[in-house]
Design a protein around this motif. Sequence first.
Motif, PDB file in Angstrom:
ATOM      1  N   PHE A   1      11.184  -5.180  -5.846  1.00 20.07           N
ATOM      2  CA  PHE A   1       9.969  -4.364  -5.880  1.00 20.07           C
ATOM      3  C   PHE A   1       9.153  -4.732  -7.127  1.00 20.07           C
ATOM      4  CE2 PHE A   1       7.348  -0.739  -6.841  1.00 20.07           C
ATOM      5  CZ  PHE A   1       6.939  -0.263  -5.607  1.00 20.07           C
ATOM      6  N   GLU A   2       9.836  -4.813  -8.265  1.00 18.65           N
ATOM      7  CA  GLU A   2       9.146  -5.146  -9.529  1.00 18.65           C
ATOM      8  C   GLU A   2       8.570  -6.558  -9.478  1.00 18.65           C
ATOM      9  OE1 GLU A   2       8.128  -3.392 -12.165  1.00 18.65           O
ATOM     10  OE2 GLU A   2       8.781  -1.823 -10.795  1.00 18.65           O
ATOM     11  N   THR A   3       9.344  -7.492  -8.928  1.00 21.68           N
ATOM     12  CA  THR A   3       8.869  -8.882  -8.838  1.00 21.68           C
ATOM     13  C   THR A   3       7.593  -8.946  -8.020  1.00 21.68           C
ATOM     14  OG1 THR A   3      11.141  -9.631  -8.900  1.00 21.68           O
ATOM     15  CG2 THR A   3       9.524 -11.225  -8.087  1.00 21.68           C
ATOM     16  N   TRP A   4       7.595  -8.287  -6.847  1.00 22.31           N
ATOM     17  CA  TRP A   4       6.422  -8.355  -5.964  1.00 22.31           C
ATOM     18  C   TRP A   4       5.227  -7.616  -6.523  1.00 22.31           C
ATOM     19  CZ3 TRP A   4       5.147 -12.016  -3.043  1.00 22.31           C
ATOM     20  CH2 TRP A   4       6.130 -12.791  -2.432  1.00 22.31           C
ATOM     21  N   ARG A   5       5.497  -6.546  -7.266  1.00 21.17           N
ATOM     22  CA  ARG A   5       4.399  -5.790  -7.892  1.00 21.17           C
ATOM     23  C   ARG A   5       3.618  -6.738  -8.822  1.00 21.17           C
ATOM     24  NH1 ARG A   5       3.668  -1.646 -11.837  1.00 21.17           N
ATOM     25  NH2 ARG A   5       5.607  -2.089 -12.921  1.00 21.17           N
ATOM     26  N   LYS A   6       4.354  -7.474  -9.642  1.00 22.72           N
ATOM     27  CA  LYS A   6       3.696  -8.388 -10.595  1.00 22.72           C
ATOM     28  C   LYS A   6       3.022  -9.551  -9.869  1.00 22.72           C
ATOM     29  CE  LYS A   6       6.823  -7.312 -14.347  1.00 22.72           C
ATOM     30  NZ  LYS A   6       8.267  -7.380 -14.109  1.00 22.72           N
ATOM     31  N   GLU A   7       3.733 -10.122  -8.904  1.00 26.94           N
ATOM     32  CA  GLU A   7       3.170 -11.251  -8.136  1.00 26.94           C
ATOM     33  C   GLU A   7       1.830 -10.891  -7.504  1.00 26.94           C
ATOM     34  OE1 GLU A   7       4.277 -14.389  -6.733  1.00 26.94           O
ATOM     35  OE2 GLU A   7       5.759 -14.492  -8.354  1.00 26.94           O
TER      36      GLU A   7
END
Length: 430
Positions: free
Chosen positions: A209-215
């Motif tokens: 979730f955190e990875t995709w939020r930043k991406e």
Amino acid sequence: MANDVMEKIVSLCKRRGYVYPSSEIYGGINSCWDYGPVGVELKKNIKEFWWKSMTYYRDDIEGLDASIIMHPMVWKASGHVDGFTDAMVDCKNCKLRFRGDEIDGKSCPDCGGELTEARLFNLMFKTHIGAVEEEATTIYLRPETAQGIYVNFQNVLNSSRRKVPFGIAQIGKAFRNEITPKNFIFRMREFEQMEMQYFVKPESAEEWFETWRKERMQWYVDLGIREDRLHFQELGKDELPHYASKAYDIQYQFPFGLEEIEGIHNRTDYDLKNHSKFSGKDLEYFDDSEGKKFIPHVIEVSAGVDRTLLACLVDAYDEEEDRVVLRLSPKIAPIKVGIFPLVKREGMPEVAVKITQDLRRHMKVFYDESGSIGRRYRRQDEIGTPFGVTVDAQTLKDDTVTLRTRDDMKQVRLKISDLARELGELIQRI
Ligand code: ATP
């Protein structure tokens, strides 16, 4: 002031061929819009940039194009038949209609009149499949593209031989019978979504979730949108959609307020589990490295094509003393280069037409020989064309042209033979 900017953008869109009201000769239809010659190019470029960032520049995402009309049980299982509702209230006095969550207090925000009790209204459009209406089955126009991905999860898994984690991306139309469509193409009843569902092990959902939020935030910056107009908003427990355990919106500072352009959702195993239950099919994934079966959890990134396009237009809109300019990133600008003979004689049009024909195979170009050169530049500035090439008297002597840059209006001389390469580098193709 804010409305003023929106009015100017709506008017530019109509005048220059970005967006027209739908069915205009019949008086238009509320909440439906048509994309004109440059609008369709901008839209296509935004979608292509998204598609490539998902399925070309990474190797863990597959593409899909599912049908809009699906088995009605899909929407029962997904919770949309029972839960995809908005509260609707009407003013008894002026008859204006509002969404329940837009109202603060008990009286009409417009005239102060008494309001009706809130009634729940399902946002899905219904229609019938089959020739005779009474015998036909009620079906729905999809309100999100995501379900087409969930019902194909096993198919894609089997044909691509993927292992979790992996994603499935899709771009397509969605339909919502919105109670109060407004703000131009921001809230429509027929719109387009770019959605990617990323299937993960339950224990790694938070991290993904955190990875995709930043991406996803970075994607908007790469699209050319100003970073200081982009924001994250975490949704409170009472604001979460029926399928999500956690959600962040990416918002853009529009002239009418800070508003959502993309939702990032942790949908847990909600959808696959329900489809498994309703269809009776086992949608578990077998993890051969650990020798166990589980239903993957899903991180969804769900962006609106039309809202992104509106954010790009608003962000790019600029007025200078003697021109309006759309400072769109060259990679998404509808037309990359305008080509102009300085005057319509002395062989200049012939050279300019030849350049147009040569460049046409590399990028979207526009040839214009009518009116003063200043007016021709201004017309291209207004639709966001980043470069202009002018053939003048010197061209006829030494095969060079002027290359004008939209943003600073600076001009340099270039050899005709270097144009395609130079422009290609400047545009940084998607
Ligand atoms: P809103 O709260 O503004 O109604 P939402 O939270 O219901 O939006 P999602 O269901 O998360 O929206 O949909 C994902 C994306 O689809 C949104 O971020 C938006 O870009 C786009 N979208 C949703 N509804 C519309 C609409 N009526 N018109 C245009 N785009 C839309």
